[in-house]
Each structure stands twice: as structure tokens, then as C-alpha cells.
Enzyme design. Structure first.
Site, PDB file in Angstrom:
ATOM      1  N   ASP A 142      28.175  44.463  19.492  1.00 17.39           N
ATOM      2  CA  ASP A 142      28.901  43.366  19.959  1.00 17.39           C
ATOM      3  C   ASP A 142      28.617  41.925  19.703  1.00 17.39           C
ATOM      4  OD1 ASP A 142      31.015  41.354  20.728  1.00 17.39           O
ATOM      5  OD2 ASP A 142      31.790  42.689  22.173  1.00 17.39           O
ATOM      6  N   HIS A 192      28.355  35.822  24.454  1.00 13.74           N
ATOM      7  CA  HIS A 192      27.431  36.289  25.207  1.00 13.74           C
ATOM      8  C   HIS A 192      25.975  36.054  24.954  1.00 13.74           C
ATOM      9  CE1 HIS A 192      30.621  38.915  26.225  1.00 13.74           C
ATOM     10  NE2 HIS A 192      31.043  39.245  24.790  1.00 13.74           N
ATOM     11  N   ILE A 220      28.199  35.240  29.129  1.00 14.68           N
ATOM     12  CA  ILE A 220      28.631  36.036  30.170  1.00 14.68           C
ATOM     13  C   ILE A 220      28.299  37.501  29.488  1.00 14.68           C
ATOM     14  CG2 ILE A 220      30.689  34.845  31.139  1.00 14.68           C
ATOM     15  CD1 ILE A 220      32.466  36.550  29.658  1.00 14.68           C
ATOM     16  N   GLY A 275      32.007  43.017  28.565  1.00 14.60           N
ATOM     17  CA  GLY A 275      32.812  43.492  29.564  1.00 14.60           C
ATOM     18  C   GLY A 275      32.398  45.205  29.284  1.00 14.60           C
TER      19      GLY A 275
END
Length: 288
Positions: A190, A195, A210, A213
């Protein structure tokens, strides 16, 4: 360009083939925080190839994935504002530590929450072992496209979330995340710059990059595997949850679990900020 529901429902996803190695399985486990204690031999099974490497069940979500397709300009999606809303997996057989797999993704439904409220995109992917022809996992996910409300959709109502028990959790498990966790986890596939890039994160409304998820998903899967499955991947059969708040690298993730027979209900919170980051979770296990 705006999101066209029919175009997304008919998006030309190409079949994805992936050959992953033991090194990939180890990298995924490291990205989810396993091996933080080099003396923990239970965790070592997933990050060291001797005597026999095991793959984390939660790794199914990164196998033969379609990539960051929502960033394609023809999709008409405001990709900077998308978030992973929900994730579910059903494991049909334990993942090999190395294998050649194939999968095709399909967007199955779209819910328009209204102009200014975003849209939900539901997708499905079945991962198959190419050499044996056996299905390894069925994956379902929901993307929350925050900037694409008012597009129209195929469903009027959002499916109701799984309800957690009202009693206090039966058990909890605290797992730390490293400050560079997102930079490690992204190497499992990903590559969303949200990120990694501070400027992209700030443009999306976050104070810093962040955690993925699906990295938090992997941490919760680790907690369930550790607490309810004796670190045996064959005992975890399914897992589903909602992402409810972002996680920042460095947060400690506390997974709160309720055990009712072979059903484990769960949620997770960022301990230092006391924020629930995963909610409405359910896993089906085999009791050790």
C-alpha cells in the site's frame, strides 16, 4: 470529473498474479509489529524461517491486491480524501508462508450518503492458490470516499454494523506501534503517500502521516491470534471490523475482546489518546 457509479461498478480490474516469498511474509509481520521483542518465541515463528515459518492470517488482505486504483484519473474519485471504512476476511485454509496466488477485485455496491457526506464503495476479492487451485481467502472491503457524496448509488441504506456485547471486555491485549511502522508496512504493497508524506497528510486534514488502516487491522489480528488462538493461524477463520479513527505511528493499540464460545467480539483503541480506532469487530475462531 466526478465519480460515475456505473463506471466504478464496471471498473476494468485486471486479474492480479503474485508470487510471494517467505521474505514477504516476514516483512508483513514486521510491519504489523511482530518481533518487537526478540525473545518472544511465539512471535518469532512469523519473522524467522527456522524451523518453519508461519504466515499471519491477516496477510490475506495484501495478497494479489489491485493497488491504488482509486487514484486513476478516470475513476473520478477524490483520492486524497478516501479512507478505508471496513474490512472483512474469511480464511478458507491457512496461508502458506510462500506461494503463487491470483485474484480479481470487483466493486459490488455503492452507497451515496449525500452531497457533502461522501460515498461508500463496497468491493470483493477472492484469493486463490495458483498451484493447487484452492481458494485461500475471500476479502470484502469498504472505501469511504469523503469527497464524492451526491454521486448516486446502488443501495439506499448502509448495512448495520455488528453489535458488541454490553458487558466489560473479557480480556485485553496491548501492542505498541513503532514510529516508523507506516514506512515499514507500506512495503507490503500500500503505497498511498498519505502514510509517508507529511504534505499529503496535511492536505488530507491530518497533522502527520497516519498508519495504514490495514496495519491496525493486522495488529488487532495479532492480538486475537495471541490471546484467543494460542498463536496458531489455523484457529482464526474469519475477521471483520470497522475503522473508526486514524492511528498515528507510535500509538499503543489496546484490543478489547469478548469471548462467547468460538466468537470473539472486539474493538481497539489508541491507548495514549483514548480513542477507539477499530470498532464493531467480530472474529470466528477454533478454541485451543
Amino acid at each position: 470529473m466526478v465519480l460515475d457509479p456505473q463506471k466504478i461498478l464496471n471498473w476494468p480490474f485486471e486479474p492480479v498474479m503474485q508470487s510471494y516469498t517467505e521474505k514477504d511474509s516476514i516483512l508483513y509481520a514486521l510491519g504489523c509489529g511482530l518481533g518487537a521483542d526478540p525473545m518472544d518465541e511465539d512471535q518469532l515463528r512469523f519473522v524467522f524461517e527456522e524451523p518453519e515459518l508461519r504466515a499471519l492470517p491477516s496477510m490475506a488482505v495484501v495478497l494479489a491486491a489491485p493497488g491504488f486504483w482509486a487514484r486513476h484519473p478516470d475513476a473520478g474519485i477524490d483520492w486524497v480524501k478516501i479512507l478505508h471504512g471496513e474490512q472483512a476476511m474469511e480464511i478458507h485454509r491457512p496461508l502458506p508462508a510462500a506461494a503463487k496466488v491470483a485474484a480479481t477485485t470487483k466493486v459490488t455496491d455503492i452507497v451515496d450518503k449525500g452531497r457533502g457526506k461522501g460515498a461508500l464503495l463496497f468491493s470483493k476479492r477472492i484469493v486463490t492458490n495458483v498451484d493447487t487451485g484452492e481458494a485461500l481467502a475471500t476479502l470484502r472491503s469498504t472505501i469511504f470516499a469523503r469527497g464524492d457524496g451526491g454521486c448516486g448509488g446502488t443501495m439506499d441504506k448502509v448495512p448495520k454494523p455488528y453489535t458488541l456485547p454490553e458487558r466489560a471486555p473479557d480480556v485485553t491485549c496491548d501492542l505498541p506501534t513503532a514510529l516508523n511502522a507506516a514506512l515499514i508496512y507500506r512495503l507490503s504493497g500500500d503505497l498511498n503517500p498519505l502514510h509517508a508524506s507529511p504534505s499529503v497528510a496535511k492536505a488530507a486534514g491530518f497533522e502527520q502521516p497516519i498508519l495504514h488502516g490495514l496495519c491496525t487491522w493486522g495488529i488487532a489480528g495479532h492480538a486475537i491470534l495471541k490471546t484467543c488462538c494460542d498463536y496458531d493461524p489455523a484457529q482464526l477463520h474469519s475477521m471483520a471490523l470497522r475503522f473508526s479513527a486514524p492511528v498515528y505511528p507510535g500509538d499503543t493499540i489496546r484490543t478489547e475482546m469478548w469471548r462467547d464460545g468460538n466468537v470473539v467480539s472486539f474493538r481497539a483503541r489508541a491507548l495514549e489518546r483514548d480513542v477507539v480506532v477499530l470498532n464493531n469487530g467480530r472474529a470466528d475462531t477454533t478454541s485451543p
